[in-house]
Design a protein around this motif. Structure first.
Motif, PDB file in Angstrom:
ATOM      1  N   LYS B 230       0.834  -1.206   0.000  1.00 43.59           N
ATOM      2  CA  LYS B 230       0.000   0.000   0.000  1.00 43.59           C
ATOM      3  C   LYS B 230       0.862   1.246   0.000  1.00 43.59           C
ATOM      4  O   LYS B 230       0.583   2.210  -0.710  1.00 43.59           O
ATOM      5  N   LEU B 231       1.895   1.208   0.794  1.00 46.61           N
ATOM      6  CA  LEU B 231       2.757   2.384   0.867  1.00 46.61           C
ATOM      7  C   LEU B 231       3.464   2.602  -0.469  1.00 46.61           C
ATOM      8  O   LEU B 231       3.581   3.732  -0.938  1.00 46.61           O
ATOM      9  N   GLN B 232       3.883   1.509  -1.081  1.00 44.33           N
ATOM     10  CA  GLN B 232       4.535   1.595  -2.380  1.00 44.33           C
ATOM     11  C   GLN B 232       3.626   2.294  -3.385  1.00 44.33           C
ATOM     12  O   GLN B 232       4.044   3.170  -4.133  1.00 44.33           O
ATOM     13  N   LYS B 233       2.335   1.946  -3.341  1.00 44.09           N
ATOM     14  CA  LYS B 233       1.383   2.550  -4.274  1.00 44.09           C
ATOM     15  C   LYS B 233       1.191   4.028  -3.940  1.00 44.09           C
ATOM     16  O   LYS B 233       1.151   4.867  -4.833  1.00 44.09           O
ATOM     17  N   GLU B 234       1.115   4.319  -2.651  1.00 42.14           N
ATOM     18  CA  GLU B 234       0.944   5.710  -2.240  1.00 42.14           C
ATOM     19  C   GLU B 234       2.113   6.562  -2.724  1.00 42.14           C
ATOM     20  O   GLU B 234       1.919   7.673  -3.232  1.00 42.14           O
ATOM     21  N   ILE B 235       3.316   6.029  -2.545  1.00 41.84           N
ATOM     22  CA  ILE B 235       4.512   6.768  -2.945  1.00 41.84           C
ATOM     23  C   ILE B 235       4.456   7.082  -4.443  1.00 41.84           C
ATOM     24  O   ILE B 235       4.753   8.197  -4.873  1.00 41.84           O
ATOM     25  N   GLN B 236       3.992   6.081  -5.226  1.00 47.60           N
ATOM     26  CA  GLN B 236       3.860   6.319  -6.669  1.00 47.60           C
ATOM     27  C   GLN B 236       2.793   7.369  -6.958  1.00 47.60           C
ATOM     28  O   GLN B 236       3.016   8.318  -7.699  1.00 47.60           O
ATOM     29  N   ASP B 237       1.631   7.177  -6.327  1.00 49.99           N
ATOM     30  CA  ASP B 237       0.520   8.105  -6.572  1.00 49.99           C
ATOM     31  C   ASP B 237       0.868   9.529  -6.173  1.00 49.99           C
ATOM     32  O   ASP B 237       0.362  10.491  -6.742  1.00 49.99           O
ATOM     33  N   HIS B 238       1.710   9.659  -5.172  1.00 46.50           N
ATOM     34  CA  HIS B 238       2.020  10.993  -4.660  1.00 46.50           C
ATOM     35  C   HIS B 238       3.264  11.594  -5.311  1.00 46.50           C
ATOM     36  O   HIS B 238       3.741  12.636  -4.869  1.00 46.50           O
ATOM     37  N   GLY B 239       3.802  10.914  -6.313  1.00 46.30           N
ATOM     38  CA  GLY B 239       4.955  11.468  -7.036  1.00 46.30           C
ATOM     39  C   GLY B 239       6.211  11.536  -6.201  1.00 46.30           C
ATOM     40  O   GLY B 239       7.026  12.430  -6.386  1.00 46.30           O
ATOM     41  N   LEU B 240       6.354  10.616  -5.249  1.00 49.07           N
ATOM     42  CA  LEU B 240       7.533  10.658  -4.380  1.00 49.07           C
ATOM     43  C   LEU B 240       8.560   9.589  -4.747  1.00 49.07           C
ATOM     44  O   LEU B 240       9.499   9.346  -3.996  1.00 49.07           O
ATOM     45  N   GLU B 241       8.371   8.948  -5.893  1.00 42.42           N
ATOM     46  CA  GLU B 241       9.361   7.963  -6.323  1.00 42.42           C
ATOM     47  C   GLU B 241      10.680   8.682  -6.561  1.00 42.42           C
ATOM     48  O   GLU B 241      10.708   9.798  -7.054  1.00 42.42           O
ATOM     49  N   GLY B 242      11.748   8.021  -6.214  1.00 42.88           N
ATOM     50  CA  GLY B 242      13.045   8.670  -6.371  1.00 42.88           C
ATOM     51  C   GLY B 242      13.439   9.427  -5.124  1.00 42.88           C
ATOM     52  O   GLY B 242      14.607   9.711  -4.900  1.00 42.88           O
ATOM     53  N   ILE B 243      12.448   9.768  -4.301  1.00 44.35           N
ATOM     54  CA  ILE B 243      12.759  10.430  -3.036  1.00 44.35           C
ATOM     55  C   ILE B 243      12.581   9.438  -1.893  1.00 44.35           C
ATOM     56  O   ILE B 243      13.296   9.480  -0.907  1.00 44.35           O
ATOM     57  N   VAL B 244      11.611   8.542  -2.055  1.00 43.87           N
ATOM     58  CA  VAL B 244      11.413   7.504  -1.054  1.00 43.87           C
ATOM     59  C   VAL B 244      11.657   6.159  -1.725  1.00 43.87           C
ATOM     60  O   VAL B 244      11.086   5.876  -2.777  1.00 43.87           O
ATOM     61  N   GLN B 245      12.521   5.364  -1.140  1.00 40.63           N
ATOM     62  CA  GLN B 245      12.710   4.005  -1.644  1.00 40.63           C
ATOM     63  C   GLN B 245      12.281   3.049  -0.555  1.00 40.63           C
ATOM     64  O   GLN B 245      12.867   3.012   0.530  1.00 40.63           O
ATOM     65  N   ILE B 246      11.219   2.293  -0.832  1.00 39.38           N
ATOM     66  CA  ILE B 246      10.688   1.426   0.209  1.00 39.38           C
ATOM     67  C   ILE B 246      11.037  -0.027  -0.075  1.00 39.38           C
ATOM     68  O   ILE B 246      10.919  -0.496  -1.199  1.00 39.38           O
TER      69      ILE B 246
END
Lengths: 596, 524
Positions: B230-246
């Motif tokens: 779920k968090l992985q999806k949230e990070i994608q949806d919120h445009g935080l990929e590249g800033i958060v690596q889970i």
């Protein structure tokens, strides 16, 4: 970031007494720690931060001490030894053996005969040593100063007549007390915003920074949503510009700058400057348009004295032109904001001078010309961009009445901007919150004052200066809230864990937060829950489903207690009524109702 | 990728499609919504995607492209028929799916899908009509409003806690942060905002910035699979990929390396049930066995090389977040053994305040929000006199005072309330007071902070000493410099005293002298 102590930086020294001392590490100088001794500054330059040093005994004939790094294992030796002892109780029954001191001092308390036996690998003290030392003797021991004060502490404890009556805990406390007084150690810490805050609060005049504690400072930063926001590509929207009113000597500005990544210059930024003549002509780098702090100050010059610890001096722009703050911190006075035409610097354009005439000037005059030109251009850019508005947030820590600040600053904020106002006392914030109370807002929406209605455009209306009943337009802020936070420190030691006994009093510190919103034009009716009359609402077309059925919306469960389709016709009058009734009631009973 | 910036970091002036926004209903009631131009999930509304709230329905098309902070009126949406029916079918289908029917399962699913999609493909998304009442405010997402509106998966780290923690662990733009136990993701979002210093690939694109900026990153770990997904999806949806690596991992077992590489962490936040088990992994070099306790997974195995997940050139700040004091004690005990310094434990209490006007008095009858007791002695006295007068009249003349109840109008109907607000300005009446809000979070967790300094070898020290030569001031030298008479005298006195002491020291062996070499001899 703070890896090594670079020459000429400011560092903080924590002494055994837990007092903090901020010094500048100038190469080839001596650092004096008062009664603890002194040492050459070169011994800590380009050494890591957060290390604890011990001042070694002075060599004969030397005035200053050498330093020794105290490894962490040695720092914790006491506690670890204590823990181990607690884990493996190997003493005989009735014997309470406590090791207090990984430095080799071990106490064995025997309860039966009340005799104290001490063993130490450093020195043995016979029975005749069970005397209280006289003042002179202690002084002499201090002068001798061996073992960085550890010998002295051991002797003091040995000479304490009441030692055998002490419990293990009071013994430990006694040792700690003596350690703080006599141990010749210090820890070297970087001067950053948290450290500066602690230092100002504990060592300096806390009122100078409005008694702004760390936890409140951190809270301000979060609620104002200040973060690094330099646009990847400058789109001209100017994202990430914050409006700041700071009367904490620059501490608030420093905290925000730290969050924005513009507080610490990279070492290359501090490289030696070009020759003076060169720097006159050298055009200043253009002011940044995003990731900026616009600081409104009440005097001609801003008071940012605390920024000197971060190598930034706003009064001498030529000393730090490459510091990130020189392009990202935009100070302007209230006069320049509200009546720029009355400000000399802003309103006096500098006559352009032809290159030939300029060449004929003497170096000094040429310098003055460039300086004046730069100052004028800078202020003009700052004032014009500030008046254009569109700020992403407003942060205030000031003695001034927040109402008077908001009157002039709210129109400069864009929709969705976060507002955070700190006050050491709650009263100004209580008054401010009352301006945004539900009942006052309802009254404003129902019958806006004539002076407000006479304004036509939304821009003019957002500039409305308020009246007696509505000092500020209560519809421009949403979600107003006042909060406070405080930390409580604990002592965690084996068998002795509890909150610390004393803490600093003074102002509690409060934070007002809100969001700037854009009210819809025309009247907007609230919709609310109207429990009393709801049962009477009969279905208009007969297929009304039961209210309060849960509906799933985007993953979140939302209570849908009013069915808009069927109830729409009846609702209008009834729920308006409900809304207003509840709006008034809401203050007290917390009934769920939409606040208009 | 870089074009999709996060609305948390760059909200822009207006709301836009496919980005998260916060639908604000009232205080403490906010709905996070990703705005969609079209209804991809096909919920059956003619207006496309719709947010339904207790204050009305809001088709997404009415929310896209608005300036942030806008007040939006509700629209007339038929939630009764289409909206609900499709939902009902959904539920039914799920139930059917769960029945293990084997052979006819696949065709059935296809049937259902066909059924559900037919109406939408033919259906035009209709224009929206404004409703007569109800509104929301549309706000840009921030870690604060996300924290108060996010879907709870575990206990949330609230704003006062994460603000203070991030402040203390020195999370700043450019910092590498390790977060273990991502949970509901509130700390993840806040730390992403704190560490953010540009998207990967954006270094140096901003004209003036020629020097390379260090890009901050959050290295997040979560051992619960669903929460991780779920968090992985949230990070994608919120445009935080590249800033958060889970990473999906139990850090107590597997440590903190990502793909065998060190994150180079400078700030660490551990929200784990047993942080002391994860601590041995967070060392600069292989930790001693004694410090790791009985944890079988601790990295004491000599067969593999130890790679530290920490940045070797900066001090590392850590915070562990534990609700129980026993956890704190174990954590601190291990921290001490692993060489962390400046260990401190604090708890943070937060209060919010309710600010209102307290109106007291009997003059206005039964009006709401009014404390019905006399506001002053005068008022009490006047009331008593009145009652006394009525009694007297009754006893002396047998006169019954006519109740004037009928004259009284219910002061709580709409007209009266509006009148009291607009004409009487009751919002200015009464005494302005504040009190703590009804519910207080008295304990969230204990926060343990500690610092791990850089390792400093004798070799490093020797080099530093070569570069920064030390010249000790010698007593004689000073004497020459400022050889004032008084000073000389003092010096002489001191010297004499020292000599006397030396003589004495010779007698008492244990005390040692002020000559360090002498002490050493004794010790050996």
């Amino acid at each position: 970031m703070h890896s090594l102590v670079h020459p000429n930086v400011w560092v903080c020294l924590r002494l055994p007494s837990d007092s903090l001392k901020i010094i500048q590490v100038v190469p080839n100088t001596i650092v004096s720690l008062g009664k603890y001794g002194s040492f050459p500054a070169n011994l800590i330059i380009e050494r890591p931060y957060n290390l604890t040093y011990e001042l070694l005994d002075r060599k004969p004939g030397h005035k200053d001490s050498e330093l020794r790094i105290v490894p962490a294992a040695e720092l914790h030796a006491d506690t670890i030894a204590e823990e181990e002892a607690a884990k493996n109780p190997n003493g005989t029954e009735g014997e309470d053996k406590i090791t207090i001191g990984g430095d080799g001092v071990e106490f064995q308390l025997v309860g039966e005969n009340g005799e104290v036996i001490m063993r130490s690998n450093r020195e043995t003290i016979d029975d005749s040593a069970r005397q209280t030392l006289t003042m002179e003797e202690i002084e002499e021991l201090k002068r001798e100063g061996t073992g960085a004060g550890k010998d002295l502490i051991a002797k003091l404890m040995a000479s304490h007549l009441g030692l055998d009556q002490k419990t293990a805990f009071s013994l430990a406390k006694y040792k700690l007390l003596k350690t703080k007084k006599y141990l010749r150690r210090f820890t070297i810490l970087p001067v950053d915003v948290p450290m500066l805050t602690t230092w100002m609060m504990e060592e300096k005049d806390a009122s100078k920074i409005l008694e702004l504690r760390e936890e409140m400072l951190a809270l301000i930063g979060s609620w104002s949503n200040v973060h690094f926001s330099e646009m990847p590509i400058d789109t001209g929207t100017g994202d990430g510009r914050w409006l700041v009113v700071d009367e904490t000597g620059g501490l608030l500005a420093a905290a925000l700058a730290e969050r924005m990544g513009i507080l610490y210059p990279s070492p290359s930024d501090l490289s030696p400057q070009n020759s003076e003549e060169e720097s006159y002509r050298h055009a200043e780098p253009p002011l940044a348009t995003s990731n900026t702090i616009t600081l409104i100050h009440n005097n001609t010059q801003p008071n940012l004295s605390l920024l000197k610890y971060f190598s930034y001096d706003p009064t001498a722009t030529s000393t730090s032109p490459t510091h990130p703050l020189s392009t990202h911190l935009h100070p302007l006075s209230w006069l320049q904001l509200l009546h720029p035409e009355n400000d000399t610097v802003y309103s006096t354009p500098i006559e352009p001078v032809s290159p030939e005439t300029l060449q004929s000037y003497k170096s000094g005059k040429r310098g003055t010309y460039y300086r004046k030109l730069r100052r004028h251009n800078r202020i003009k850019t700052i004032v014009d961009s500030t008046l254009a508005g569109g700020f992403s947030g407003l942060v205030i820590a000031s003695h001034m009445d927040p109402v008077s600040i908001l009157r002039h600053t709210i129109p400069l904020l864009r929709g969705g901007a976060q507002i955070a106002i700190y006050s050491p006392t709650i009263e100004p914030l209580v008054t401010l919150s009352d301006i945004y109370s539900t009942s006052r807002r309802t009254a404003f929406i129902q019958s806006p004052p004539l002076s407000f209605l006479s304004l036509q455009t939304p821009e003019e209306r957002s500039q409305w200066q308020g009246d007696d009943d509505f000092p500020l337009n209560p519809t421009l802020l949403l979600n107003t809230s006042v909060q406070s936070a405080r930390i409580r420190e604990w002592q965690v030691l084996p068998g002795r864990t509890h909150p610390v006994m004393t803490a600093k009093g003074g102002a509690e510190g409060y934070l007002f937060t809100a969001t700037r919103v854009l009210p819809a034009e025309g009247k907007v009716e609230a919709r609310g829950k109207f429990a009393r009359k709801k049962t009477e609402v009969k279905s208009a077309n007969g297929n009304r489903e039961p209210a309060n059925k849960k509906m799933k919306v985007d993953g979140a469960v939302v209570e849908g207690d009013v069915d808009p389709m069927t109830a729409a016709a009846l609702e209008t009058v009834e729920t308006q009524n409900a809304a207003f009734e509840n709006a008034v009631k809401e203050d007290g009973s917390g009934v769920e109702v939409q606040m208009s | 990728m870089a074009s999709k910036t996060s609305p948390f970091l760059f909200s822009g002036p207006v709301s836009s499609a496919d980005k998260l926004s916060i639908v604000h209903l009232k205080r403490d009631l906010q709905i996070p919504t990703i705005l969609k131009e079209h209804d991809e999930d096909d919920e059956g509304y003619t207006e496309g995607k719709v947010v339904n709230t207790r204050f009305g329905s809001f088709p997404h098309t009415t929310l896209i492209g608005l300036p942030w902070g806008s007040q939006v009126r509700a629209s007339k949406v038929d939630t009764g028929s289409r909206g609900r029916r499709v939902k009902g079918q959904d539920k039914k289908r799920k139930r059917e799916e769960s029945v293990p029917e084997g052979p006819n399962k696949t065709p059935k699913l296809e049937d259902d899908e066909a059924d559900a999609s037919t109406p939408t493909t033919t259906k035009e998304e209709s224009e929206v009509v404004a409703a007569s009442s109800g509104f929301i405010h549309l706000l840009p997402p921030t870690p604060e409003n996300w924290t108060s509106s996010l879907p709870h998966r575990t206990q949330v780290v609230y704003t006062p806690d994460y603000s203070y923690i991030l402040h203390r662990i020195r999370a700043r733009p450019g910092t590498q942060i390790i977060e273990a136990g991502a949970g509901s993701g509130s700390f993840t979002h806040a730390s992403a905002r704190a560490a953010f210093s540009g998207y990967p690939g954006s270094e140096g694109t901003n004209g003036s910035a020629t020097k390379k900026r260090k890009l901050g990153k959050v290295w997040s770990f979560e051992f619960h699979e669903q929460r991780h997904e779920k968090l992985q999806k949230e990070i994608q949806d919120h445009g935080l990929e590249g800033i958060v690596q889970i990473t999906h991992r139990d850090v107590c077992e597997g440590g903190f390396l990502v793909d065998g590489q060190s994150p180079g962490a400078e700030s660490i936040f551990l929200d784990l049930p047993a942080p002391w088990l994860a601590l041995p992994h967070l060392s600069r070099s292989r930790p001693p066995k004694s410090a790791c306790g009985s944890n079988p997974a601790s990295p004491t195995d000599d067969t593999t090389p130890f790679i530290s997940p920490l940045n070797p050139t900066t001090p590392v700040h850590i915070c562990t977040f534990s609700p129980c004091i026993e956890q704190v004690q174990r954590t601190i005990s291990v921290l001490r053994k692993l060489g962390w310094v400046d260990i401190q434990m604090v708890e943070l209490s937060q209060k919010r305040f309710e600010i209102r006007r307290e109106r007291i008095g009997i003059a206005n009858g039964t009006e709401r929000g009014l404390q019905l007791t006399p506001a002053s002695v005068d008022e009490a006295l006047a009331r008593l006199m009145e009652v006394e007068g009525t009694f007297k009249a009754f006893h002396e003349n047998g006169e019954k005072v006519e109740s004037n109840k009928k004259d009284k109008v219910n002061p709580n109907n709409r007209e009266k309330i509006m009148e009291s607000l607009v004409e009487r300005k009751v919002y200015k009446e009464g005494r302005l007071v504040h009190r703590t809000e009804p519910e207080v979070k008295t304990h969230t967790s204990y926060l343990v902070f500690a610092i791990l300094p850089i390792e400093w070898s004798e070799e490093d020290e020797r080099k530093a000493r070569e570069k920064w030569e030390v010249e000790m001031r010698v007593e004689d030298e000073v004497k020459v410099e400022d050889g004032g008479e008084v000073k000389m005298n003092k010096k002489a006195r001191k010297k004499a005293a020292a000599e006397a002491r030396k003589a004495a020291a010779a007698g008492v062996k244990a005390e040692g002298g002020d000559d360090p070499t002498e002490v050493k001899v004794e010790e050996t």
